[in-house]
Design a protein around this motif. Structure first.
Motif, PDB file in Angstrom:
ATOM      1  N   TRP A 273      35.335  47.647  -0.487  1.00 32.50           N
ATOM      2  CA  TRP A 273      34.683  46.613   0.329  1.00 32.50           C
ATOM      3  C   TRP A 273      33.508  47.259   1.059  1.00 32.50           C
ATOM      4  O   TRP A 273      33.637  48.373   1.578  1.00 32.50           O
TER       5      TRP A 273
ATOM      6  N   LYS B 189      34.722  45.381   5.873  1.00 30.21           N
ATOM      7  CA  LYS B 189      36.148  45.061   5.986  1.00 30.21           C
ATOM      8  C   LYS B 189      36.325  43.658   6.584  1.00 30.21           C
ATOM      9  O   LYS B 189      35.527  43.221   7.411  1.00 30.21           O
ATOM     10  N   TRP B 190      37.377  42.967   6.182  1.00 33.43           N
ATOM     11  CA  TRP B 190      37.660  41.630   6.715  1.00 33.43           C
ATOM     12  C   TRP B 190      38.113  41.697   8.167  1.00 33.43           C
ATOM     13  O   TRP B 190      38.614  42.726   8.631  1.00 33.43           O
TER      14      TRP B 190
ATOM     15  N   PHE C  28      40.758  37.130   3.443  1.00 32.71           N
ATOM     16  CA  PHE C  28      39.953  38.307   3.785  1.00 32.71           C
ATOM     17  C   PHE C  28      38.634  37.862   4.435  1.00 32.71           C
ATOM     18  O   PHE C  28      37.535  38.241   4.035  1.00 32.71           O
TER      19      PHE C  28
ATOM     20  N   GLY D 218      35.130  39.613   5.162  1.00 32.15           N
ATOM     21  CA  GLY D 218      34.945  40.784   4.305  1.00 32.15           C
ATOM     22  C   GLY D 218      33.807  40.576   3.313  1.00 32.15           C
ATOM     23  O   GLY D 218      33.462  39.442   2.992  1.00 32.15           O
TER      24      GLY D 218
ATOM     25  N   SER E 254      33.569  37.362   1.021  1.00 30.58           N
ATOM     26  CA  SER E 254      34.853  37.268   0.337  1.00 30.58           C
ATOM     27  C   SER E 254      35.091  35.872  -0.262  1.00 30.58           C
ATOM     28  O   SER E 254      35.734  35.733  -1.296  1.00 30.58           O
TER      29      SER E 254
END
Ligand code: 6R9
Length: 656
Positions: free
Chosen positions: A53, A56-57, A72, A75, A260
């Motif tokens: 990734w 990040k989520w 997520f 993300g 995401s």
């Protein structure tokens, strides 16, 4: 379903323990079920960590507005980077990603991960130069050639959602999808090879563009791969050759990151009636669950396994288990262009022997057609490399399961019967090859992190030993997000039947056996009601297929003045059974009676040369019902071979 539910499937009591060595080295152990049950979101977050990734989520799951899920949240990642570049960066650029095997016996091509990176980058640059960017819908209508995968990954790389339309679909079917998807560009080829002959694809695209245009949507450009070299009409304003724009494009391309929840693709499912449903899958959750389940269910060892899934990329299995899952895991896989019987009937087994395939994933319909030909053909090939066999698409009859394990798998290999749907995006119910003692005919239990149940009409879970409707009781990362352009239809189709409980209605009937293991019985519209008894088509088909003379069977419920519905069976005999001999229909009918009970005895059995199937291998019972009820046969445009209904209707059939 009632207590009277007949269950010859449940009389099946063989068990196959996982091989000790496989169990000891398994990627996923039994504890995964408990871990996931204790913290479902944590479990999926750990699965997502297997991907790269760029951001990040913030939150694993947003289910504040059901049934519209976000996974997520916040993300960012690039799917093509995850499937290609990161393997090269990890030092595996020389690993073969794709052993492509052409249908003509002398054509093959090995593509390493480094090659794939260059090809996908070129294609991404070419699409950009043709004006395609983030959010622009692209349709792909191609045979099973590497360029189809390059095109899908190039779209993913630049954030252009794709829809792959199976290369065997008609111009009509393609046209309606181009219009619904609002495709700006189509990637296609001049033609492809099927059973030794070159058949054209490009003319269907030309016609489909007209159809779409008449419906109000113009497709801008068509990118054409030269595969067969056949003559094609070429409109310089619209058409462009792949070798002109892709081959000359730069092999360098910097992937951009996408949210995401950015749309990755739409896959149209052939609904029984009306407009096709465009099932939308997005980026982070889809790739997480595809990659994870592929690694888990096939116990994948990317350094040593050679994987082969025989699906076409034009359906969901090809998306999740040829393109996205396997490539995200960095495995070596086989991609085969042609049909199983070209140039001869042992072609698949030859490929397994040549490429030393270790993990093989196919459909019950294929297995049954090989059973029909007899074991002499596979027995000629050394398939000792195989270690895991998978099945998908339909319930697998115990007989087919046993044959698959015994004849193809040398009685060593676990068989994983994987239940899932276009809508679920990834495998949901399946044994784990290193954990589960498999029962022939059962998909066993929901995978770790997935929750499935069988409920009655009121949405109440049924006790062990009973049947009902298969539901999914919690959201999962690779779930469909909606039907493209039709949120209401999404709610109505999947979330209304059990609205109060908030369950996803899968449309399949299933049973829980005494151990709580699941037996998927097929679509609920395949359940018959004969004199008040619920009978599943699958159960009767399984009983028929367990007869030594039967290769394949399809059962339908035909309207009957006396019993409401009556059982009508269409049967293909094994080759070594000849015409079955006099009295074959009675013999089979008696067999069903002894296997299941008198209530299941078919009113009529027809011996037929073939069964009508869609291109994804599903039997079109609707058409058989037309024959059984002596109606004119309905729409056959989605059949893989449209001449089959003529053969069946022309009375090549014997009946009781
Ligand atoms: C992956 C795929 C989905 C329908 C599904 C069910 C049937 C698929 C099955 C199975 C019993 C299995 N199905 N796998 N039934 N056992 N292992 O096939 O997707 O084309 O959308 O079909 O296929 O009826 O609802 P899709």
């Amino acid at each position: 379903m009632t207590e009277e539910t007949l269950s010859n499937l449940l009389h099946e009591n063989r068990r196959f323990e996982p091989p000790a060595e496989l169990a000891a080295a398994a990627n996923v152990k039994a504890s995964a079920y408990d871990d996931a049950a204790a913290d479902r979101e944590g479990f999926w977050a750990a699965a997502a960590e297997r991907l790269a990734w760029t951001k990040k989520w913030d939150r694993v799951l947003d289910w504040d507005n059901p049934p519209f899920a976000k996974w997520f949240v916040g993300g960012e990642l690039n799917v093509a980077y995850n499937c290609v570049d990161r393997h090269v960066e990890a030092g595996n650029g020389d690993r073969v990603a794709i052993h492509w095997v052409g249908e003509p016996a002398d054509e093959a091509r090995d593509i390493t991960y480094a090659d794939l990176q260059a090809e996908v980058s070129r294609a991404a640059n070419a699409l950009t130069s043709l004006g395609i960017g983030k959010g622009d819908p692209v349709a792909i209508y191609m045979p099973m050639i590497p360029e189809a995968i390059f095109a899908m990954l190039a779209c993913a790389r630049i954030g252009a959602p794709h829809t792959v339309v199976f290369g065997g679909f008609s111009a009509e079917a393609l046209g309606s999808r181009l219009e619904d998807f609002k495709a700006k560009l189509v990637v296609t080829s001049d033609g492809g090879y099927r059973r030794g002959t070159a058949s054209a694809l490009k003319p269907a695209v030309d016609e489909a563009r007209q159809i779409s245009s008449r419906a109000g949507h113009d497709v801008g450009r068509v990118l054409v791969v030269r595969r067969t070299g056949q003559e094609v009409a070429f409109d310089e304003d619209v058409d462009v050759w792949w070798h002109d724009v892709v081959d000359s494009a730069s092999p360098e391309h910097t992937p951009e990151s996408f949210d995401s929840e950015h749309p990755l693709f739409v896959m149209y499912t052939s609904g029984t009636t009306g407009k096709p449903k465009g099932i939308l899958h997005t980026t982070g959750g889809y790739l997480t669950q595809c990659a994870f389940t592929h690694w888990e269910v096939f116990d994948l060892k990317p350094e040593t396994d050679v994987y082969w899934c025989t699906a076409d990329i034009g359906w969901i299995t090809g998306h999740s288990y040829i393109v996205y899952g396997p490539l995200a895991n960095g495995v070596t896989q086989v991609l085969y262009e042609g049909t199983p019987d070209s140039p001869e009937r042992g072609r698949w087994w030859q490929i397994i022997a040549d490429k030393k395939v270790t993990v093989f994933y196919t459909a019950p319909t294929a297995i049954r057609s090989f059973m029909k030909q007899g074991r002499e053909i596979p027995d000629r090939h050394d398939m000792s490399s195989l270690r895991i066999l998978g099945s998908v698409g339909e319930p697998i009859n115990p007989e087919a399961y046993i044959w698959y394990r015994l004849v193809i798998g040398g009685d060593r290999t676990p068989v994983v019967d994987t239940w899932w749907q276009t809508e679920t995006g990834a495998i949901m119910i399946s044994p784990l090859p290193g954990v589960t003692a498999g029962k022939p005919g059962s998909a066993m239990t929901a995978l770790p992190g997935v929750s499935a149940d069988v409920v009655n009409d009121e949405g109440v879970p049924v006790p062990h030993g009973s049947g009902g409707y298969l539901v999914l009781t919690s959201p999962w990362p690779s779930m469909l997000r909606t039907i493209w352009g039709d949120d209401q239809r999404y709610i109505d189709t999947y979330w209304s039947r059990f609205r109060d409980q908030g369950f996803y209605f899968a449309g399949d009937g299933a049973k829980k056996d005494e151990d709580g293991d699941l037996w998927v019985l097929g679509r609920v519209d395949d359940v018959m009601n004969v004199s008040g008894h619920r009978l599943s088509t699958t159960e009767i088909e399984s009983a028929l297929v367990s007869h030594p003379k039967v290769a394949e069977a399809a059962v339908v419920g035909a309207t009957d003045p006396d019993t409401g519905q009556a059982v009508v069976a269409f049967v293909i005999l094994r080759e070594n059974a000849g015409d079955g001999g006099e009295g074959i229909a009675k013999e089979l009918s008696d067999h069903v009676r002894t296997q299941i009970g008198p209530i299941a005895k078919p009113r009529q059995i027809m011996i037929v040369p073939e069964l009508p199937k869609t291109r994804s291998g599903k039997i079109m019972r609707r058409l058989l019902r037309d024959v059984a009820e002596k109606r004119e046969v309905g729409d056959t445009t989605t059949l893989a071979d449209s001449t089959i209904m003529e053969l069946i209707s022309a009375g090549q059939a014997t009946s009781t």
